[in-house]
Design a protein around this motif. Structure first.
Motif, mmCIF file in Angstrom:
data_model
loop_
_atom_site.group_PDB
_atom_site.id
_atom_site.type_symbol
_atom_site.label_atom_id
_atom_site.label_comp_id
_atom_site.label_asym_id
_atom_site.label_seq_id
_atom_site.Cartn_x
_atom_site.Cartn_y
_atom_site.Cartn_z
ATOM 1 N N CYS A 42 43.650 34.615 34.640
ATOM 2 C CA CYS A 42 44.363 33.340 34.858
ATOM 3 C C CYS A 42 44.708 33.120 36.321
ATOM 4 N N LYS A 43 43.766 33.239 37.207
ATOM 5 C CA LYS A 43 43.853 32.831 38.610
ATOM 6 C C LYS A 43 44.255 33.889 39.628
ATOM 7 N N GLU A 44 44.707 35.082 39.229
ATOM 8 C CA GLU A 44 45.047 36.090 40.229
ATOM 9 C C GLU A 44 43.776 36.838 40.620
ATOM 10 N N ASN A 45 42.882 36.077 41.288
ATOM 11 C CA ASN A 45 41.583 36.617 41.681
ATOM 12 C C ASN A 45 41.095 35.860 42.910
ATOM 13 N N SER A 46 40.078 36.385 43.571
ATOM 14 C CA SER A 46 39.600 35.773 44.812
ATOM 15 C C SER A 46 38.978 34.395 44.607
ATOM 16 N N ALA A 47 38.571 34.067 43.384
ATOM 17 C CA ALA A 47 38.040 32.721 43.107
ATOM 18 C C ALA A 47 39.179 31.713 42.968
ATOM 19 N N GLY A 48 40.405 32.204 42.727
ATOM 20 C CA GLY A 48 41.567 31.328 42.598
ATOM 21 C C GLY A 48 41.503 30.403 41.400
ATOM 22 N N ARG A 49 40.804 30.823 40.366
ATOM 23 C CA ARG A 49 40.667 29.965 39.188
ATOM 24 C C ARG A 49 40.649 30.774 37.902
ATOM 25 N N HIS A 50 40.814 30.046 36.810
ATOM 26 C CA HIS A 50 40.742 30.657 35.489
ATOM 27 C C HIS A 50 39.307 31.099 35.251
ATOM 28 N N LEU A 51 39.118 32.347 34.850
ATOM 29 C CA LEU A 51 37.769 32.892 34.702
ATOM 30 C C LEU A 51 37.183 32.692 33.312
ATOM 31 N N PRO A 89 34.587 37.954 41.028
ATOM 32 C CA PRO A 89 35.754 37.725 41.892
ATOM 33 C C PRO A 89 36.533 39.030 42.071
#
Length: 166
Positions: A42-51, A89
């Motif tokens: 849910c966004k805590e990743n380098s893509a900054g988005r929901h995976l 990500p």
């Protein structure tokens, strides 16, 4: 037609997001690891988005030398969605790692309900009774696959025995 006792499957190679925890109880390890994975999804990743979420969520269990007791550290993981397989990500949380797993062949048996150390141990013993002892399957590592939210009554799970060879 009788009950399907087990099935064998081949899973492809791919990237998995993983967290290892070693809490006092098996179910605590899974719960805490899954919460970290959910934040990554849910966004805590380098893509900054929901995976997006894939199922099952799996947990690797390693056995102590006695063959009946779980080691404390449990790896909990989910397969990254197809669009993130080639360029995963990066997690914001240092406890989360992205690992590449080679293809694996598993013998899977479905069971319903909770996944506690007691229920999983029971499922391991049941599947060994059905299969008989064989050196073709690992006896020091198992996987538990969970397909539904823990709040679902009689949720669908599987115990996976891992084949030594594809």
């Amino acid at each position: 037609m009788g009950e399907i006792l087990y099935e064998e499957r081949l899973y492809p190679a791919g990237n998995w997001a993983c967290v290892t925890r070693g809490e006092d109880l098996y179910e605590q390890s899974i719960s805490m690891a899954f919460m970290k994975l959910m934040r990554f999804i849910c966004k805590e990743n380098s893509a900054g988005r929901h995976l997006g979420m894939t199922v099952p969520v799996i947990s690797n269990i390693h056995m102590k030398d006695d063959g009946i007791t779980f080691k404390k550290n449990v790896l909990t993981a989910f397969f990254l969605p197809a669009e993130f397989q080639t360029n995963p990500p990066r997690p914001s949380d240092p406890d989360i790692t992205i690992i590449h797993r080679e293809p694996m062949r598993v013998v899977a048996r479905t069971f319903l309900g909770t996944t506690t150390e007691e229920t999983v141990t029971h499922q391991i013993n049941l599947l060994w009774e059905i299969l008989g002892i064989t050196d073709e399957l690992h006896r020091d590592e198992y996987m538990v696959a969970v397909y539904e939210n823990p709040g679902v009554p009689r949720r669908r799970n599987e115990i996976w025995f891992i084949r030594r060879n594809l």
